[in-house]
Design a protein around this motif. Sequence first.
Motif, mmCIF file in Angstrom:
data_model
loop_
_atom_site.group_PDB
_atom_site.id
_atom_site.type_symbol
_atom_site.label_atom_id
_atom_site.label_comp_id
_atom_site.label_asym_id
_atom_site.label_seq_id
_atom_site.Cartn_x
_atom_site.Cartn_y
_atom_site.Cartn_z
ATOM 1 N N GLN A 186 26.678 -12.227 17.133
ATOM 2 C CA GLN A 186 26.924 -13.079 18.289
ATOM 3 C C GLN A 186 28.120 -13.998 18.063
ATOM 4 N N ALA A 187 28.246 -14.530 16.843
ATOM 5 C CA ALA A 187 29.312 -15.486 16.536
ATOM 6 C C ALA A 187 30.630 -14.802 16.207
ATOM 7 N N GLY A 188 30.579 -13.515 15.829
ATOM 8 C CA GLY A 188 31.792 -12.819 15.417
ATOM 9 C C GLY A 188 32.324 -13.335 14.093
ATOM 10 N N LEU A 189 31.402 -13.687 13.188
ATOM 11 C CA LEU A 189 31.770 -14.205 11.868
ATOM 12 C C LEU A 189 31.118 -13.356 10.784
ATOM 13 N N SER A 190 31.610 -13.499 9.571
ATOM 14 C CA SER A 190 31.002 -12.786 8.457
ATOM 15 C C SER A 190 29.706 -13.486 8.049
ATOM 16 N N ARG A 191 28.835 -12.739 7.388
ATOM 17 C CA ARG A 191 27.600 -13.343 6.895
ATOM 18 C C ARG A 191 27.912 -14.475 5.918
ATOM 19 N N GLY A 192 28.953 -14.275 5.097
ATOM 20 C CA GLY A 192 29.330 -15.302 4.142
ATOM 21 C C GLY A 192 29.749 -16.594 4.810
ATOM 22 N N ALA A 193 30.448 -16.487 5.952
ATOM 23 C CA ALA A 193 30.867 -17.692 6.676
ATOM 24 C C ALA A 193 29.655 -18.469 7.179
ATOM 25 N N ILE A 194 28.594 -17.738 7.539
ATOM 26 C CA ILE A 194 27.388 -18.396 8.038
ATOM 27 C C ILE A 194 26.601 -19.025 6.893
ATOM 28 N N THR A 195 26.388 -18.257 5.817
ATOM 29 C CA THR A 195 25.595 -18.779 4.700
ATOM 30 C C THR A 195 26.329 -19.881 3.940
ATOM 31 N N HIS A 196 27.643 -19.935 4.058
ATOM 32 C CA HIS A 196 28.394 -21.043 3.455
ATOM 33 C C HIS A 196 27.947 -22.369 4.057
ATOM 34 N N HIS A 197 27.685 -22.373 5.349
ATOM 35 C CA HIS A 197 27.253 -23.592 6.039
ATOM 36 C C HIS A 197 25.728 -23.724 6.048
ATOM 37 N N PHE A 198 25.038 -22.593 6.157
ATOM 38 C CA PHE A 198 23.580 -22.606 6.305
ATOM 39 C C PHE A 198 22.967 -21.568 5.368
ATOM 40 N N PRO A 199 22.470 -21.981 4.210
ATOM 41 C CA PRO A 199 21.987 -21.031 3.218
ATOM 42 C C PRO A 199 20.692 -20.305 3.587
#
Length: 206
Positions: free
Chosen positions: A47-60
Amino acid sequence: MPAQEKDSPNRQDQRSEATRKRICKATIACLDRHGYAETSFARVQEQAGLSRGAITHHFPSKESLVAATAMELLANALEPVEQRRTQAAPTPVRDLILQAWDRVVNSSGGRAMVEILVACRSDRALHAQLEDQLHDWDRQSRASITRNYIGEDAEDAELLWSITRNFLRGLILHEQFTGDPAYLARMVDRFARMMEAELHPLPPDK
């Protein structure tokens, strides 16, 4: 060059905050469309068009992601009663309730928030992250209403607004029984007219 180096951390902070908001916005869409149980990093990532790493960097974890999203939603939910900063007198009670329904509760964010609150009953990790913030937000909401409205007394105004919030959230679940948005709108309007007789705007000089 020194000026550019000095500005760099600020630009990084801005980019980081923009990414967090983008992720939270995607999470709201997923919660609204799929519900809490079916909202996953993979769906938020898509939905965000981001990598999983970009998401887990902010929200583990999923819980930290949903908790942050909940706080974004709750901050926006205070807006209908926090109007004294921008206008001379409080909104009439009926209009206040209709605005809260249309702009806050009966929206993608409102439905997402209901999903989160229901999930807190069984997801202990999520509840642990949000419990204190939910209690703080409730106190802020009740304080906001007493700055602008009164019932039989200030405590009654808090109680009436808490009843209103719970009634409106409950309609999101009740929609499954009716499937008729017009009927829900009639219920909101009827409730608002009933509440108008009990909850009154304070004069501007109060």
